[in-house]
Each structure stands twice: as structure tokens, then as C-alpha cells.
Write an enzyme that holds these catalytic residues in place. Structure first.
Site, PDB file in Angstrom:
ATOM      1  CB  SER A   1      62.359  -9.184  55.742  1.00 44.79           C
ATOM      2  OG  SER A   1      62.877 -10.324  56.823  1.00 44.79           O
TER       3      SER A   1
ATOM      4  CE1 TYR B   1      66.304 -11.237  52.378  1.00 50.40           C
ATOM      5  CE2 TYR B   1      65.950 -11.677  54.806  1.00 50.40           C
ATOM      6  CZ  TYR B   1      65.497 -11.737  53.446  1.00 50.40           C
ATOM      7  OH  TYR B   1      64.121 -11.631  53.289  1.00 50.40           O
TER       8      TYR B   1
END
Length: 252
Positions: free
Chosen positions: A141, A154
């Protein structure tokens, strides 16, 4: 570009970006091993790949279990003769700042997003080094590069996965193993919506579109196409890269 002789393992293969990656490799007639945790979605992904005419197997289990990772590699070698490509696409997202997130959510996030990548990559490298090399592509990501707020576990896990990618790429370059990370910003999947809690899907998408210079989010198909390219012979000279796919957005 030719991947017809490739043997590809894809984790997180039964939904979202992983499912799109399965479709992209299936069009090349690669031999596929799909790794997931749901029988229902796994069967759907399996049947879709079979209809495209490629050899394919489904294996269900927990990617954060190192023994399971070893078993998947051994199964793939026994079934198809080698492991040519590993795509680590499995991942989860849990909300909360550092002071809000629970211990369980923190550990579960790192189990899926870091430990799973490590266990499968380690097992794959051991196999690839015996057969002349291969490629690993980690779906990570952009937030692992730029950070943001509200999803501490995350973001931290994605940063760890990016540095793991770079470390392993350097460690195994001389063994002809290329290892790269694809780092998308917002991608139109169910996970994008789940990260934001209450807003419905269209509202979440619009929030992201509003801060992206190109005015659109990335599709799973676009990530899948790039993944196939990075796993191809034409991209073997690319390794240790964390490639941001963000439409010019430098983060939130």
C-alpha cells in the site's frame, strides 16, 4: 510478454485485488495455485480460472501459519514441478489510532500483512533458488511509504512489508530472484469501504476521488496487469522497488 510456462502462487486469491490477479495470470495460461481461507469464494475463483483453460489448484488455510506456507510451496512443486512466481496479496485492515486499537487487532494485522508475506516469501525463495530463480510481487500500500492517520496498525504493517521486500530483494538478487512491492493508494474493493466504517461505498469512493489529482481510484484489474508485468521476463531487471500507484496523490 509470455507467462505460459510460469507456475504462480497467489495468496488472497479469492477476492479483491487477488481475484483480479488470478484472472490476469489465467489469461496467460500460467499454472496457478490459489491460496485463500473461504471455501465458497475459493471455489468461485477456482471455477473462474478453470473456465479460462489454465491448470489451477485451490488451497485453503491461514497465511500467517509458517507451516501452512511451507506446505503450499511443497504442494506446488509436487503438482507443477516448481514455483516460478509468488504474489502475496492476502491482507486485512483494522481501524484505530495507536491508542485506540486493541492488542488483538494489532497482532492480527501484523500476522496477515507482515508475517504472511515473510513466511510465504521465505518458503518460495528456498524453492526458487534450487530452480534458477523466480519473482515475488508483494501487494502492499502507498500508505506504507507516506503514512496517514486513523489506521496505525495497517500503516505500520505495510511499512514493514515494504522494507522486508527491499531487504529480501538485496539478499537474493544473486540467486536470480526479483522481489518487488506494488503500493497502490485507494483501490475500488470492499476493503476500501471497510476501512472507513459507516459511509456507504459510493461515499468512500468519492472521498478518495476528491483528493486524487487524476480524479479517480485504481481498479483491481490495473493492479493485476502491473503484477503480471513485474513477474515477467521483461521485468527481471527490476528488483527491490516499492512502486507507488497513486495517480499523483502524495498521501492523505
Amino acid at each position: 510478454m509470455t507467462n505460459s510456462k510460469k507456475v504462480v502462487i497467489i495468496t488472497g486469491a479469492t477476492s479483491g485485488i487477488g481475484e483480479a490477479i488470478v484472472h490476469a495470470f489465467a489469461t496467460t495460461k500460467a499454472s496457478l495455485v490459489l491460496v485463500g481461507h473461504s471455501q465458497e469464494s475459493g471455489q468461485r475463483a477456482l471455477e473462474a480460472a478453470q473456465k479460462m483453460g489454465c491448470p489451477v489448484e485451490l488451497v485453503l488455510g491461514d497465511v500467517s501459519d509458517s507451516a501452512f506456507a511451507d506446505e503450499v510451496i511443497k504442494f506446488t512443486v509436487a503438482r507443477f514441478g516448481k514455483v516460478g512466481v509468488l504474489v502475496n496479496s492476502a491482507g486485512i485492515i483494522r481501524g484505530g489510532s495507536a491508542v485506540d486499537i486493541s492488542d488483538d487487532d494489532w497482532h492480527q494485522t501484523f500476522d496477515a500483512n507482515v508475517n504472511g508475506v515473510f513466511y510465504f516469501s521465505r518458503a518460495a525463495v528456498k524453492s526458487m533458488r534450487r530452480t534458477g530463480g523466480g519473482s515475488i510481487v508483494n501487494i502492499v500500500s502507498n500508505v506504507g511509504l507516506v503514512g496517514s492517520c486513523g489506521l496505525a496498525a495497517y500503516y505500520a504493517s505495510k511499512g514493514a512489508a515494504i522494507l522486508l521486500t527491499r531487504a529480501m530483494a538485496l539478499d537474493h538478487a544473486k540467486e536470480q530472484i526479483s522481489i518487488n512491492a506494488v503500493c497502490p493508494d485507494a483501490v475500488d474493493t470492499r476493503m476500501l469501504v471497510s476501512a472507513h466504517g459507516k459511509p456507504v461505498g459510493v461515499e468512500v469512493l468519492q472521498r478518495n476521488v476528491d483528493v486524487i489529482p487524476h480524479g479517480r481510484v485504481t481498479t483491481p484489474k490495473e493492479i493485476a496487469s502491473l503484477t503480471v508485468l513485474l513477474a515477467s521476463e521483461e521485468a527481471r531487471h527490476i528488483t527491490g522497488v516499492a512502486l507507488p500507484i497513486d495517480w499523483g496523490c502524495a498521501g492523505r
